[in-house]
Write an enzyme that holds these catalytic residues in place. Structure first.
Site, short mmCIF file in Angstrom:
data_model
loop_
_atom_site.label_atom_id
_atom_site.label_comp_id
_atom_site.label_asym_id
_atom_site.label_seq_id
_atom_site.Cartn_x
_atom_site.Cartn_y
_atom_site.Cartn_z
N TYR A 125 37.40 129.39 41.18
CA TYR A 125 36.32 130.33 40.84
C TYR A 125 34.97 129.61 40.83
O TYR A 125 33.98 130.11 41.38
CB TYR A 125 36.63 130.92 39.47
CG TYR A 125 35.65 131.94 38.96
CD1 TYR A 125 35.66 133.25 39.44
CD2 TYR A 125 34.74 131.61 37.95
CE1 TYR A 125 34.77 134.20 38.94
CE2 TYR A 125 33.85 132.56 37.45
CZ TYR A 125 33.87 133.85 37.94
OH TYR A 125 33.00 134.78 37.46
N LYS B 75 31.75 130.37 43.19
CA LYS B 75 30.53 130.85 42.57
C LYS B 75 29.33 129.93 42.84
O LYS B 75 28.19 130.39 42.89
CB LYS B 75 30.74 131.03 41.07
CG LYS B 75 31.59 132.24 40.72
CD LYS B 75 31.04 133.52 41.32
CE LYS B 75 31.68 134.77 40.79
NZ LYS B 75 31.19 135.98 41.47
#
Length: 330
Positions: A187, A191
């Site tokens: 993640y 991001k």
């Protein structure tokens, strides 16, 4: 009634006017696409954009937090709320990782409304595990949804925005990417990648009046259920994040801004580079770099760099000064 949540457009409009805030930021005549808009932040974004005049494509695959499953029902329910309040919207179940489906979604918007002004890349999933335990397949899937999903959607609207000479694109980044968070290597990598994507799009989109920004939200969505105490989640309203998001979508929006928003707090994350040092060729050893690391890290004279070549120019200028080489006149 929950003081932090407004579930309908009518309530949104009523509450803004009730506290005497003029709705000066509006999107009348504009078309917005919001991905992952069936629940949570995406739903809040879609409702608020519609409340302020935008026609909204409510995109949602309808899967679980980990990306499994799928149904357009959630998106349809959001559309019903928008239409019940007098707005215009359409539901779409495109998987953002599938470029053909994304292109079809954008075509539907163009066929119905003739333009796309705003893209909010919000869709995302979680497959949290420590790096030692996460599978490569789960790593790739999270990167695919967050990064390539943003790439696919932006690619599908980019030429349209160029031809319109207008566009507003918002990436959704995260503190997990910018600062790290245990169990979120996949993640976090995705991001942070969308920030790099944003930085170059800003440069390429400038002459076409396309502004590209990033939102770093923290909100009490289903992604955080069970991880944060309910009373704290209550403070982390999705609406407080959406208030920040809306400032990145209008004609006066900034450019190349990472806006952090959550629980009523708003800040920016900015990347600076220290002035650094210069070492002559005979001194360029790891030992000498290490010996002057305090000067390398000294923040005096740090500068916000807005293009990769600026770093190169800085280092070359130091070397030219050392050798007495004059900078070429331009």
């Amino acid at each position: 009634r929950n003081l932090y949540r407004r579930e309908t457009l009518a309530e949104i409009g009523f509450d803004y006017y009730a506290i005497g805030v003029k709705m000066s930021i509006r999107y009348d005549g504009q078309v917005a696409i919001v991905t992952g808009a069936g629940n949570g932040l995406g739903k809040s974004h879609a409702l608020a954009l519609a409340a302020r005049g935008a026609k909204v494509v409510v995109n949602d695959l309808g899967g679980a937090v980990d990306g499994t499953g799928g149904s357009v029902t959630a998106a349809q329910q959001v559309v019903q709320e928008i239409e019940a309040a007098g707005g215009e919207a359409m539901a779409n179940g495109a998987n953002v990782t599938n470029l053909a489906e994304v292109e079809a979604m954008v075509k539907d918007a163009m066929d119905k409304w003739g333009r796309v002004d705003i893209l909010v890349n919000n869709a995302g999933i979680l497959r949290d595990k420590s790096f030692a335990k996460v599978s490569i397949d789960d790593f790739k899937l999270v990167v695919d949804v967050h990064l390539m999903g943003s790439v696919n959607c932006t690619k599908a609207v980019w030429t349209i925005m160029q031809e319109q000479n207008y566009g507003r694109v918002v990436m959704t980044t995260s503190s997990s990417g910018m600062y790290g968070n245990f169990g979120q290597t996949n993640y976090g990598a995705a991001k942070m990648a969308v920030v790099g994507f944003m930085n170059t799009l800003v440069i390429e989109g400038k002459k076409h009046n396309i502004h590209v920004n990033a939102l770093s939200p923290t909100a009490g969505t289903r992604m955080l259920e069970g991880l944060i105490p309910p009373d704290v989640l209550e403070l982390m309203s999705v609406e407080s994040v959406t208030a920040g998001l809306l400032t990145l979508c209008d004609s006066e929006a900034p450019n190349r801004t990472i806006l952090c928003a959550g629980a009523g707090g708003y800040a920016t994350t900015q990347i600076f580079e220290t002035d650094g040092i210069y070492l002559a060729p005979e001194d360029q050893s790891p030992e000498n770099v290490r010996a002057q690391m305090d000067k390398v890290m000294d923040r005096a004279g740090e500068k916000k760099i807005t293009a990769g070549f600026e770093q190169t120019n800085k280092f070359v200028a130091k070397a030219m000064q050392h050798f007495g080489i004059e900078m070429p006149k331009t």
